[in-house]
Design a protein around this motif. Structure first.
Motif, PDB file in Angstrom:
ATOM      1  N   THR A  55      11.087  34.281 -26.031  1.00 18.79           N
ATOM      2  CA  THR A  55      11.880  35.504 -26.550  1.00 18.79           C
ATOM      3  C   THR A  55      11.258  36.572 -26.783  1.00 18.79           C
ATOM      4  O   THR A  55      10.319  36.999 -27.141  1.00 18.79           O
ATOM      5  N   GLU A  56      12.502  37.835 -26.705  1.00 21.23           N
ATOM      6  CA  GLU A  56      12.512  39.182 -27.075  1.00 21.23           C
ATOM      7  C   GLU A  56      13.186  39.274 -28.366  1.00 21.23           C
ATOM      8  O   GLU A  56      14.069  38.740 -27.832  1.00 21.23           O
ATOM      9  N   GLU A  57      12.618  40.290 -29.304  1.00 20.31           N
ATOM     10  CA  GLU A  57      13.362  41.263 -30.117  1.00 20.31           C
ATOM     11  C   GLU A  57      14.254  42.263 -29.833  1.00 20.31           C
ATOM     12  O   GLU A  57      13.230  42.874 -28.724  1.00 20.31           O
ATOM     13  N   ILE A  58      15.636  42.348 -29.961  1.00 22.08           N
ATOM     14  CA  ILE A  58      16.147  44.011 -29.155  1.00 22.08           C
ATOM     15  C   ILE A  58      16.452  44.601 -29.996  1.00 22.08           C
ATOM     16  O   ILE A  58      17.304  44.531 -30.975  1.00 22.08           O
ATOM     17  N   CYS A  59      16.880  45.817 -30.513  1.00 20.42           N
ATOM     18  CA  CYS A  59      17.145  46.414 -31.353  1.00 20.42           C
ATOM     19  C   CYS A  59      17.159  47.814 -31.014  1.00 20.42           C
ATOM     20  O   CYS A  59      17.123  48.311 -29.834  1.00 20.42           O
ATOM     21  N   VAL A  60      18.690  48.375 -32.017  1.00 21.15           N
ATOM     22  CA  VAL A  60      19.247  48.537 -31.212  1.00 21.15           C
ATOM     23  C   VAL A  60      19.908  49.486 -32.631  1.00 21.15           C
ATOM     24  O   VAL A  60      20.140  49.119 -33.886  1.00 21.15           O
ATOM     25  N   THR A  61      20.295  50.875 -32.552  1.00 21.56           N
ATOM     26  CA  THR A  61      20.412  51.656 -34.188  1.00 21.56           C
ATOM     27  C   THR A  61      21.898  52.365 -33.820  1.00 21.56           C
ATOM     28  O   THR A  61      22.617  52.811 -34.878  1.00 21.56           O
ATOM     29  N   ASP A  62      22.892  52.148 -32.842  1.00 22.74           N
ATOM     30  CA  ASP A  62      24.094  53.235 -32.543  1.00 22.74           C
ATOM     31  C   ASP A  62      25.194  51.861 -32.301  1.00 22.74           C
ATOM     32  O   ASP A  62      24.848  51.299 -31.329  1.00 22.74           O
ATOM     33  N   TYR A  63      25.781  51.883 -33.360  1.00 21.76           N
ATOM     34  CA  TYR A  63      27.106  50.677 -33.079  1.00 21.76           C
ATOM     35  C   TYR A  63      28.298  51.193 -34.059  1.00 21.76           C
ATOM     36  O   TYR A  63      27.293  51.865 -35.390  1.00 21.76           O
ATOM     37  N   PRO A  64      28.823  50.147 -33.420  1.00 25.02           N
ATOM     38  CA  PRO A  64      29.668  50.274 -32.934  1.00 25.02           C
ATOM     39  C   PRO A  64      29.100  50.873 -31.230  1.00 25.02           C
ATOM     40  O   PRO A  64      29.768  51.504 -31.856  1.00 25.02           O
ATOM     41  N   ALA A  65      29.016  50.470 -30.133  1.00 26.28           N
ATOM     42  CA  ALA A  65      28.601  50.840 -29.173  1.00 26.28           C
ATOM     43  C   ALA A  65      28.831  49.550 -27.728  1.00 26.28           C
ATOM     44  O   ALA A  65      29.007  48.513 -28.380  1.00 26.28           O
ATOM     45  N   CYS A  66      29.151  50.204 -26.490  1.00 27.48           N
ATOM     46  CA  CYS A  66      28.962  49.411 -25.406  1.00 27.48           C
ATOM     47  C   CYS A  66      27.142  49.579 -25.553  1.00 27.48           C
ATOM     48  O   CYS A  66      26.873  50.434 -25.036  1.00 27.48           O
ATOM     49  N   PHE A  67      27.018  48.746 -25.282  1.00 28.24           N
ATOM     50  CA  PHE A  67      25.883  48.291 -24.298  1.00 28.24           C
ATOM     51  C   PHE A  67      25.832  47.042 -23.248  1.00 28.24           C
ATOM     52  O   PHE A  67      27.103  46.207 -22.924  1.00 28.24           O
ATOM     53  N   PHE A  68      25.213  47.587 -21.852  1.00 23.70           N
ATOM     54  CA  PHE A  68      25.135  46.804 -21.043  1.00 23.70           C
ATOM     55  C   PHE A  68      23.600  45.628 -20.862  1.00 23.70           C
ATOM     56  O   PHE A  68      23.224  46.376 -21.310  1.00 23.70           O
ATOM     57  N   ILE A  69      23.563  44.843 -20.101  1.00 23.47           N
ATOM     58  CA  ILE A  69      22.631  43.793 -19.633  1.00 23.47           C
ATOM     59  C   ILE A  69      22.887  42.823 -17.941  1.00 23.47           C
ATOM     60  O   ILE A  69      23.456  42.991 -17.881  1.00 23.47           O
TER      61      ILE A  69
END
Length: 132
Positions: A55-69
């Motif tokens: 397991t890895e942690e992912i942090c985002v600062t822009d939201y709401p936003a569209c992300f892709f994996i």
């Protein structure tokens, strides 16, 4: 809707990616996930180096936003690979086309892309034909 796992620094939201390998030997060389913002800016990438799961942690600062994996298509045994975001809010394998998701202000990951418009366009008046 799944809540985020934690909130990091003020203004950022964090969630987990759970990676698994059915054979138990990791994802292999050249096989990695990539999280991008709006399909362009790389937020984070990683791989399951060895073993059955990580397991890895992912942090985002822009939201709401569209992300892709997406997961690269260079995996030796793609049928062994699986992943999930935020406890199952979005799941997939390899190779995968880019899957979209959003992180909302209230700390929720949803498997639907929802972003604020990046530019405002004004409607232009349409010229009507003149009667003959």
């Amino acid at each position: 809707l799944m809540p985020l796992m934690a909130h990091a620094a003020h203004g950022s939201a964090c969630f987990d990616i759970d990676m698994a390998d059915g054979f138990g030997d990791g994802w292999g060389i050249g096989c990695e996930y990539r999280i991008t913002a709006e399909g362009e800016t790389l937020i984070q990438s990683g791989t399951l180096e060895e073993g059955v799961s990580e397991t890895e942690e992912i942090c985002v600062t822009d939201y709401p936003a569209c992300f892709f994996i997406d997961v690269t298509d260079t995996c030796d045994f793609p049928s062994d690979i699986s992943w999930s975001l935020a406890g199952g809010a979005l799941v997939g394998g390899s190779p995968t086309t880019a899957e979209s998701f959003s992180v909302l202000e209230d700390g929720t990951v949803v498997a639907v892309c929802s972003s604020a418009p990046t530019s405002k366009r004004r409607a232009q008046p349409m010229a009507l034909p003149t009667p003959s």
